[in-house]
Design a protein around this motif. Structure first.
Motif, PDB file in Angstrom:
ATOM      1  N   VAL A  27      -8.986   2.965  -1.733  1.00  0.00           N
ATOM      2  CA  VAL A  27      -8.127   4.145  -1.855  1.00  0.00           C
ATOM      3  C   VAL A  27      -9.002   5.366  -2.047  1.00  0.00           C
ATOM      4  CG1 VAL A  27      -6.361   5.288  -3.244  1.00  0.00           C
ATOM      5  CG2 VAL A  27      -6.220   2.826  -2.832  1.00  0.00           C
ATOM      6  N   GLN A  28      -8.759   6.420  -1.266  1.00  0.00           N
ATOM      7  CA  GLN A  28      -9.505   7.672  -1.358  1.00  0.00           C
ATOM      8  C   GLN A  28      -8.516   8.822  -1.384  1.00  0.00           C
ATOM      9  OE1 GLN A  28     -12.848   7.926  -1.535  1.00  0.00           O
ATOM     10  NE2 GLN A  28     -13.871   6.471  -0.205  1.00  0.00           N
ATOM     11  N   ILE A  36       0.400   4.375  -2.643  1.00  0.00           N
ATOM     12  CA  ILE A  36      -0.086   5.694  -2.253  1.00  0.00           C
ATOM     13  C   ILE A  36       0.931   6.765  -2.603  1.00  0.00           C
ATOM     14  CG2 ILE A  36      -0.792   7.136  -0.315  1.00  0.00           C
ATOM     15  CD1 ILE A  36      -2.844   5.010  -1.234  1.00  0.00           C
ATOM     16  N   LYS A  68     -10.194   7.681  -6.550  1.00  0.00           N
ATOM     17  CA  LYS A  68     -10.770   6.719  -5.619  1.00  0.00           C
ATOM     18  C   LYS A  68     -10.969   5.395  -6.343  1.00  0.00           C
ATOM     19  CE  LYS A  68     -15.564   8.228  -6.476  1.00  0.00           C
ATOM     20  NZ  LYS A  68     -16.825   8.696  -5.859  1.00  0.00           N
ATOM     21  N   HIS A  74      -6.133   5.149   2.895  1.00  0.00           N
ATOM     22  CA  HIS A  74      -6.349   3.809   2.363  1.00  0.00           C
ATOM     23  C   HIS A  74      -6.608   2.845   3.516  1.00  0.00           C
ATOM     24  CE1 HIS A  74      -2.050   3.958   3.364  1.00  0.00           C
ATOM     25  NE2 HIS A  74      -2.104   2.642   3.525  1.00  0.00           N
ATOM     26  N   LEU A  86      -8.025  -3.198  -1.227  1.00  0.00           N
ATOM     27  CA  LEU A  86      -7.600  -1.942  -0.623  1.00  0.00           C
ATOM     28  C   LEU A  86      -8.473  -0.815  -1.172  1.00  0.00           C
ATOM     29  CD1 LEU A  86      -5.275  -0.790   1.249  1.00  0.00           C
ATOM     30  CD2 LEU A  86      -4.242   0.017  -0.899  1.00  0.00           C
ATOM     31  N   PRO A 143       0.800  -1.232   0.000  1.00  0.00           N
ATOM     32  CA  PRO A 143       0.000   0.000   0.000  1.00  0.00           C
ATOM     33  C   PRO A 143       0.830   1.277   0.000  1.00  0.00           C
ATOM     34  CG  PRO A 143      -0.908  -1.581   1.566  1.00  0.00           C
ATOM     35  CD  PRO A 143       0.411  -2.122   1.121  1.00  0.00           C
TER      36      PRO A 143
END
Length: 342
Positions: A300-301, A270, A286, A309, A298, A266
């Motif tokens: 993700v935002q 990111i 997202k 995340h 996962l 992750p």
């Protein structure tokens, strides 16, 4: 013609990444026996928000009471999408006690409010309240304000240049329609910054509207539901930049979905997304991503350069599709962004 009382509807509006879905998730997890139904509208090809809400498993809001409309903008498709969704949710034995509508982050709420004045809708529904969710940190950073120096430079180069700011217009339209403003992500600001943002918002509104600071969308359902605003009877106090302009479109914004392979971890994912978002001034990223060797997906935002995340649930059976929705202003370099994310 309608023996049953009208069903109250809460419209939750707010710009991209303000925290609308998180706020609604808290509400449905604490419904207290109130039967809820949801209409979720997204500006993008991957249904992230609806999937998040369906994963709650709340008995008061089961999956069959959640309707997803991935048409880009509910405010433009009221007749084609909103009315059939209402029909689907209110027919049969499970008549909801309350309906929550989550608009896309680029939707203008006023055209949707106007739809409640249609006779067929008015006979069955009433707008309990319009909730505007605001990303306090984005407002404090000036995300929705013009850069005065840049505007001055443009004016010197060409006095006739159009200085409209589409981000500011959407943000202000959402505020101007509100019966309650939820100032989310308040934990990211100092007390002085929060007071400044709250005061500026209150001063910009044409009527007295309560501004409630919160973090992580944590707010009691009784604050959001039961306002009894009947907003369909109060259109004149909800001005819009687009009043009298006819149809509204979203030519100022672009969105596309990017499928990527499984990521190794992750943190590296990111870091790459953050670099791409900042390099291309992306408004929103997202989606769901596979992490190699992990059974859970996962989530993700990303809002600008701020990312979060978390592993949210196991992947459904079948092939795993890692896909991200990218939203930006018109003219973002889709080719370069796809290459950087691939």
């Amino acid at each position: 013609m309608n023996a049953q009382p009208k069903i109250p509807v809460t419209i939750v509006t707010g710009f991209l990444g303000s925290g609308k879905t998180t706020l609604i998730r808290h509400v449905i997890e604490r419904a207290g026996g109130r039967r809820l139904a949801l209409i979720v509208n997204e500006f993008g090809d991957v249904g992230v928000d609806g999937d998040i809400l369906k994963s709650c498993g709340a008995a008061d809001c089961p999956e069959d009471a959640i309707v997803e409309l991935a048409n880009g903008c509910l405010c433009c498709t009221v007749a084609d999408d909103f009315l059939p969704a209402i029909e689907a949710l209110t027919r049969g034995d499970r008549r909801p006690d309350h309906i929550i509508v989550e608009t896309s982050g680029l939707a203008l709420p006023k055209p949707l409010i106007k739809a409640f004045d249609w006779p067929d809708v008015r006979a069955r529904l009433t707008i309990d309240g319009v909730i505007a969710v605001v990303d306090a940190a984005a407002v404090a950073a000036g995300r929705f304000a013009d850069d005065p120096e840049a505007v001055l430079a443009q004016r010197q180069d060409d006095p006739l240049v159009d200085h409209d700011n589409p981000l500011e217009e959407v943000y202000e339209d959402q505020l101007l329609a509100a019966d309650l403003v939820v100032l989310n992500k308040a934990d990211l600001l100092s007390a002085e910054e929060l007071a400044q943002v709250s005061g500026d918002i209150a001063a910009s509104l044409p009527k007295a509207v309560r501004v409630v600071p919160t973090s992580e969308g944590e707010i009691a359902p009784e604050v959001l539901l039961g306002i009894a605003a009947a907003a369909e009877d109060d259109l004149s106090s909800r001005p819009s930049h687009h009043d009298g302009l006819g149809d509204h479109d979203h030519d100022d914004f672009s969105t596309f979905a990017v499928e990527i392979g499984a990521a190794s971890d992750p943190d590296s994912l990111i870091a790459r997304l953050k670099a791409v978002a900042e390099a291309h001034d992306i408004l929103r990223i997202k989606g769901f991503v596979e992490i190699a060797g992990k059974p859970m997906r996962l989530l993700v935002q990303g809002v600008g350069g701020r990312f979060r995340h978390a592993f949210d649930r196991p992947w459904p059976s079948g092939p795993r599709r890692s896909a991200l929705v990218v939203i930006g202003e018109k003219g973002i370099d889709e080719t370069a962004i796809r290459a950087a994310l691939a």
